[in-house]
Design a protein around this motif. Structure first.
Motif, PDB file in Angstrom:
ATOM      1  N   PRO A 147       1.228  -1.300  -0.227  1.00 27.78           N
ATOM      2  CA  PRO A 147       0.047   0.118  -0.023  1.00 27.78           C
ATOM      3  C   PRO A 147       0.752   1.124  -0.273  1.00 27.78           C
ATOM      4  CG  PRO A 147      -0.078  -0.865   2.041  1.00 27.78           C
ATOM      5  CD  PRO A 147       0.846  -1.660   1.264  1.00 27.78           C
ATOM      6  N   PRO A 148       0.579   2.343  -0.676  1.00 25.83           N
ATOM      7  CA  PRO A 148       1.142   3.546  -1.052  1.00 25.83           C
ATOM      8  C   PRO A 148       1.866   4.546   0.972  1.00 25.83           C
ATOM      9  CG  PRO A 148      -0.538   3.898  -1.723  1.00 25.83           C
ATOM     10  CD  PRO A 148      -1.036   2.811  -1.122  1.00 25.83           C
ATOM     11  N   GLY A 149       3.018   4.554   1.107  1.00 21.52           N
ATOM     12  CA  GLY A 149       3.663   4.501   2.447  1.00 21.52           C
ATOM     13  C   GLY A 149       3.586   3.543   3.318  1.00 21.52           C
ATOM     14  N   HIS A 150       3.877   2.341   3.274  1.00 18.80           N
ATOM     15  CA  HIS A 150       4.610   1.713   3.419  1.00 18.80           C
ATOM     16  C   HIS A 150       5.781   1.610   3.910  1.00 18.80           C
ATOM     17  CE1 HIS A 150       5.208  -2.974   4.407  1.00 18.80           C
ATOM     18  NE2 HIS A 150       4.277  -3.038   4.400  1.00 18.80           N
ATOM     19  N   PRO A 151       6.418   0.519   5.047  1.00 17.00           N
ATOM     20  CA  PRO A 151       7.783   1.520   4.665  1.00 17.00           C
ATOM     21  C   PRO A 151       8.730   0.433   4.088  1.00 17.00           C
ATOM     22  CG  PRO A 151       7.057   0.380   6.785  1.00 17.00           C
ATOM     23  CD  PRO A 151       5.846   0.629   5.828  1.00 17.00           C
ATOM     24  N   VAL A 152       8.713  -0.474   3.597  1.00 18.51           N
ATOM     25  CA  VAL A 152       9.155  -0.730   2.518  1.00 18.51           C
ATOM     26  C   VAL A 152       9.436  -0.166   1.279  1.00 18.51           C
ATOM     27  CG1 VAL A 152       9.037  -3.129   2.956  1.00 18.51           C
ATOM     28  CG2 VAL A 152       7.020  -2.250   1.193  1.00 18.51           C
ATOM     29  N   GLY A 153       8.369   0.994   0.900  1.00 17.36           N
ATOM     30  CA  GLY A 153       8.328   1.457   0.034  1.00 17.36           C
ATOM     31  C   GLY A 153       9.779   2.293   0.165  1.00 17.36           C
ATOM     32  N   GLU A 154      10.909   2.350   1.015  1.00 23.64           N
ATOM     33  CA  GLU A 154      12.127   3.450   1.694  1.00 23.64           C
ATOM     34  C   GLU A 154      12.811   3.685   0.690  1.00 23.64           C
ATOM     35  OE1 GLU A 154      11.664   4.306   5.471  1.00 23.64           O
ATOM     36  OE2 GLU A 154       9.843   5.118   5.683  1.00 23.64           O
ATOM     37  N   PHE A 155      12.877   2.294   0.387  1.00 26.17           N
ATOM     38  CA  PHE A 155      14.438   1.109  -0.213  1.00 26.17           C
ATOM     39  C   PHE A 155      13.609   1.479  -1.694  1.00 26.17           C
ATOM     40  CE2 PHE A 155      13.296  -0.918   3.852  1.00 26.17           C
ATOM     41  CZ  PHE A 155      15.066  -1.145   4.271  1.00 26.17           C
ATOM     42  N   GLY A 156      15.133   1.274  -2.726  1.00 23.57           N
ATOM     43  CA  GLY A 156      15.306   1.394  -3.862  1.00 23.57           C
ATOM     44  C   GLY A 156      15.429  -0.107  -3.609  1.00 23.57           C
ATOM     45  N   HIS A 157      15.723  -0.676  -4.228  1.00 28.43           N
ATOM     46  CA  HIS A 157      15.782  -1.813  -4.704  1.00 28.43           C
ATOM     47  C   HIS A 157      16.584  -2.911  -3.407  1.00 28.43           C
ATOM     48  CE1 HIS A 157      15.064  -1.217  -8.956  1.00 28.43           C
ATOM     49  NE2 HIS A 157      16.080  -0.213  -8.601  1.00 28.43           N
ATOM     50  N   PRO A 158      15.661  -3.202  -2.259  1.00 29.63           N
ATOM     51  CA  PRO A 158      15.635  -4.425  -0.794  1.00 29.63           C
ATOM     52  C   PRO A 158      16.210  -5.176  -1.968  1.00 29.63           C
ATOM     53  CG  PRO A 158      13.042  -3.583  -1.553  1.00 29.63           C
ATOM     54  CD  PRO A 158      14.079  -2.791  -2.323  1.00 29.63           C
ATOM     55  N   PRO A 159      17.007  -6.434  -0.621  1.00 28.69           N
ATOM     56  CA  PRO A 159      16.957  -7.951  -0.710  1.00 28.69           C
ATOM     57  C   PRO A 159      15.886  -8.194  -0.277  1.00 28.69           C
ATOM     58  CG  PRO A 159      18.567  -7.003   0.867  1.00 28.69           C
ATOM     59  CD  PRO A 159      18.070  -5.460   0.104  1.00 28.69           C
ATOM     60  N   LEU A 160      14.956  -9.307  -0.298  1.00 29.26           N
ATOM     61  CA  LEU A 160      14.432  -9.901   0.167  1.00 29.26           C
ATOM     62  C   LEU A 160      13.521 -10.453   1.432  1.00 29.26           C
ATOM     63  CD1 LEU A 160      11.904 -11.469  -0.987  1.00 29.26           C
ATOM     64  CD2 LEU A 160      12.728 -13.742  -1.034  1.00 29.26           C
ATOM     65  N   SER A 161      15.397 -10.650   1.989  1.00 30.14           N
ATOM     66  CA  SER A 161      14.766 -10.121   3.667  1.00 30.14           C
ATOM     67  C   SER A 161      14.623  -8.907   4.022  1.00 30.14           C
ATOM     68  CB  SER A 161      16.521 -10.376   3.568  1.00 30.14           C
ATOM     69  OG  SER A 161      17.160  -9.611   3.812  1.00 30.14           O
ATOM     70  N   VAL A 162      14.134  -8.202   3.195  1.00 26.70           N
ATOM     71  CA  VAL A 162      13.396  -7.029   4.226  1.00 26.70           C
ATOM     72  C   VAL A 162      12.356  -7.685   4.312  1.00 26.70           C
ATOM     73  CG1 VAL A 162      12.967  -4.165   3.714  1.00 26.70           C
ATOM     74  CG2 VAL A 162      15.389  -5.239   2.925  1.00 26.70           C
TER      75      VAL A 162
END
Length: 312
Positions: A173-188
């Protein structure tokens, strides 16, 4: 048996498909009394009841289950004969029945609009199956001419031809914390719950393969039977999702969802156009097969490319 008609067989198989006289009548563009009459005449000719009727509940009798196998064979043989004669007449007319998994409904109708512009004499009927297993049943029963699916079937002798890439992506969803990462590893993504498709789904199989290759164990909060319910659940903040990129164009454009650009994604699968090897395709089905192989890849690239290229 000598008084049984193909009309009765068609009505019988449609009632057996829906287990409803009313829904069968709607599909056949008949009135429910007309459907009931055809079934009664068939039962009279066979001297056996084909359906158990208890109020509005309809189920096949043992005789009905056996007869359904032969009825489908007879109708399939008649369809093959009709297709063969159409080939000899070199006509691109008649009914084309295309089966597809639910994810393909987000692009196949638009392809069919283009196809009909080039082949106006062809009447097209779509059979949308909730998942791959149900679509294989339609193919096995000769209830569709061609199928659009994401995994080639090994269960039956089929001709499967790849025609386009099928990207699968993670969404939040918009604003979710994972959106702050560019290309995160799956572990995030490990702390967050997932909303996923049912085990029979091709999307679920692709997700599990991707996770297994990276030794990642997701927290599965819910299983949902459709892409629409997954999107709604993710938009509501119930978890992350893994879906086909084809299914979320409108939500991305409206910023109701965002892509999570996990490393090594999108997960690329392939779309196939499939038909039984033993089945002689009608000119209409052959024309659609060639149309898909020639035009679908460019069509989907135009549709999906901007979604992957733009930040959302």
């Amino acid at each position: 048996m000598k008084n049984v008609t193909f009309r009765q067989l068609r009505v019988f198989t449609e009632v057996a498909r829906h287990l409803s006289f009313v829904r069968a009548a709607e599909a056949l563009h008949l009135t429910p009394p007309a459907v009931t009459m055809q079934v009664k005449e068939l039962e009279s000719a066979l001297e056996l009841p084909l359906f158990d009727r208890q109020g509005r509940q309809v189920s096949l009798t043992t005789a009905g289950e056996y007869f359904l196998v032969y009825a489908r064979r007879l109708l399939a043989t008649l369809k093959d004969a009709d297709d063969a004669m159409a080939r000899l007449r070199l006509l691109e007319t008649g009914l084309l029945t295309v089966g597809l998994v639910s994810t393909a409904k987000y692009f196949v109708p638009r392809l069919l609009v283009q196809f009909r512009q080039e082949h106006p004499g062809v009447e097209v009927k779509l059979q949308v199956s909730p998942n791959r297993a149900e679509l294989l049943k339609l193919l096995g029963n000769n209830e569709v001419d061609l199928a659009i699916m994401g995994r080639t079937p090994n269960e039956m002798a089929m001709r499967s031809e790849p025609f386009a890439a099928h990207p699968l992506v993670f969404i939040a969803p918009p604003g979710h914390p994972v959106g702050e990462f560019g290309h995160p590893p799956l572990s995030v993504l490990e702390p967050y719950p997932f909303i996923v498709r049912e085990p029979a789904s091709g999307t679920r199989a692709a997700m599990e393969k991707f996770f297994a290759e990276r030794q990642f164990t997701p927290c599965i909060a819910m299983e949902m039977p459709s892409n629409e319910t997954i999107k709604q659940a993710v938009m509501a903040g119930m978890g992350l999702g893994f879906v086909s990129l084809h299914t979320i164009a409108l939500e991305l454009q409206a910023r109701a969802l965002q892509l999570v650009h996990v490393e090594h994604t999108p997960v690329m699968r392939t779309w196939f156009v499939v038909h039984r090897q033993s089945r002689v395709l009608s000119p209409a089905a052959e024309a659609f097969r060639y149309f898909v192989l020639e035009h679908a890849e460019a069509f989907l690239a135009r549709q999906d490319g901007p979604l992957l290229a733009e930040p959302h």
